[in-house]
Design an enzyme around this catalytic site. Sequence first.
Site, PDB file in Angstrom:
ATOM      1  CE  LYS A 195      -2.696   3.280   1.956  1.00  0.00           C
ATOM      2  NZ  LYS A 195      -2.108   4.888   1.603  1.00  0.00           N
ATOM      3  CD  GLU A 245       9.265  12.504  12.043  1.00  0.00           C
ATOM      4  OE1 GLU A 245       8.100  11.791  11.983  1.00  0.00           O
ATOM      5  OE2 GLU A 245      10.317  12.133  11.202  1.00  0.00           O
ATOM      6  CD  GLU A 261      12.652   0.090  10.171  1.00  0.00           C
ATOM      7  OE1 GLU A 261      13.121   1.161  10.767  1.00  0.00           O
ATOM      8  OE2 GLU A 261      13.336  -0.912   9.014  1.00  0.00           O
ATOM      9  CB  CYS A 307      12.268   8.508   9.368  1.00  0.00           C
ATOM     10  SG  CYS A 307      13.118   7.814   7.649  1.00  0.00           S
TER      11      CYS A 307
END
Length: 511
Positions: A216, A421, A290, A324
């Site tokens: 996906k 983040e 992750e 990331c």
Amino acid sequence: MSRRKPNSSQLAIVNRNGGPDGQPIAKRRLDFGKRWSYAPALEANSYIKLRNRYQLFINGRFVSPKSGQYFDSINPATEEKLAEIGSANKGDVDLAVKAARRSYKNVWSKMPGRERGKYLFRIARLIQEKARELAVLETMDGGKTIKESRDIDLPLVAAHFFYYAGWADKLEYAFPGRKARPLGVAGQIIPWNFPLLMAAWKLAPALACGNTCVLKPAETTSITALHLAEIFQEAGLPDGVVNIVTGPGETGSALVNHPDIDKIAFTGSTEVGKRIASITVGTKKKLTLELGGKAANIIFEDAPIDQAVEGIIAGIYFNQGHVCCAGSRLFVQESVFLNVIRKLRDRISTLRVGDPLDKNTDIGAINSRSQLDKICELVDSGLKQGAQLVQSRARLPAKGYWYPPSFFTGVTASHRIAQEEIFGPVLSVMTFRTPEEAIAHANNTPYGLSAGVWTDKGSKIFKIVNQLRAGVVWANTYNKFDPASPFGGYKESGFGREGGRHGLLPYLTLG
Ligand code: NAP
Ligand code: MG
């Protein structure tokens, strides 16, 4: 496009009390814009064949979604619609899982590793042949620079398929004395920042181990995965070995909740990762996550400063901060703070922001309006909490989603910009005095994905690296990847490793 009050110099220093202990950073009026102007060098895209509509890829064929619904994929650099993408519902996900199960039972799990490896080698070679076209598509759909998609993403995508193709017939050597068996059907959900690379990280090891897959992609960047599906057809990959279901978060959720999935591999936000963990707990589904990161780049006074500044630039700005493992927190030893900040300020004023298809562009478009809003909101919080913003005054295109390279000084550990983040080209700079202080600061986050250390002393590197709670630590370099090297996080950055021999483990049971 929102940006913080630019002034007349090349850099806007929104609040100039930026040094440690509040001393001002000297402001120089440098007109880098003129000195470094380049003629446009656009990568050709006239030969790219975009379809009006992209269908789902199930059982080796492109099929329309049961819902009959499609959503638009746009180019974030122009806001133009590129194509319509099929929206898979629960029924489509069920068809994809059934196709994957059939091909697992009848074909793929029975095939000798040597034969599976041949398919993967063929796919890797086809990716290499079509690398330029795929890089252009990646840039058009996602906004990243052609420099990045052409020179980093696509070579790594092919390298991952080559690398795991090599393992397909050597699993008994990877785990000597153990009998390695595939798990079955893997559901794999990926984000928008490295669309093809994340697909390769997921698919290549799973297939090498004998699993079949339902992938996906992220809603804003589905196009290249469907071009990869064409490569699977061209390589003669048996029907149903890889299925691709495009759609919103609900499509991913239907995959996670499907009862006939043996393994979920997810890359994305910590928030969604936690939700997935709570759904899969207590089921037969194996899980790897992750997730996000808030990496620390630590510069000691004995570091090669110019090299370190280039590392910082590569670590946070060259990819719009959409990584990331981006070095989004910078810790500088106090004695070299002003030197580093001056160099950093001068360097970001030379970065070219604009058309990602231009080969000279350093910083491309922000992937979506919602991501841009998220960056602006966090930058506002930094200003409100008292940090000082230094921002390049690079001219931004009128259309599309853009954010100029920026950094904050005067940041404290409790500021949101030091903890959350930002996922944009915005760096939070802090200082430290001793190595112990640097380690304590670096580990002071809920995340633990990556870090960087810059020093002239090898012994210091080893000492620091062993105390950093981060899955990957780069020393005197940053953001370097290799398929043979495992990647993954600690704490809220997730668990499980992708890449290397370790990357086989999440797709096997060992007898
Ligand atoms: P996200 O919102 O978590 O989305 C990731 C993927 O999950 C997308 O395909 C998304 O679909 C799908 N999804 C959304 N809600 C879901 C649900 N309830 N159930 C199942 N799937 C669902 O993350 P993002 O904002 O797109 O990506 C950025 C994040 O990914 C950052 O936090 C970044 O740090 C992290 N990331 C981590 C790594 C790593 O290796 N550790 C690598 C890259 C990115 P839609 O696109 O349709 O929403
Ligand atoms: Mg798009």
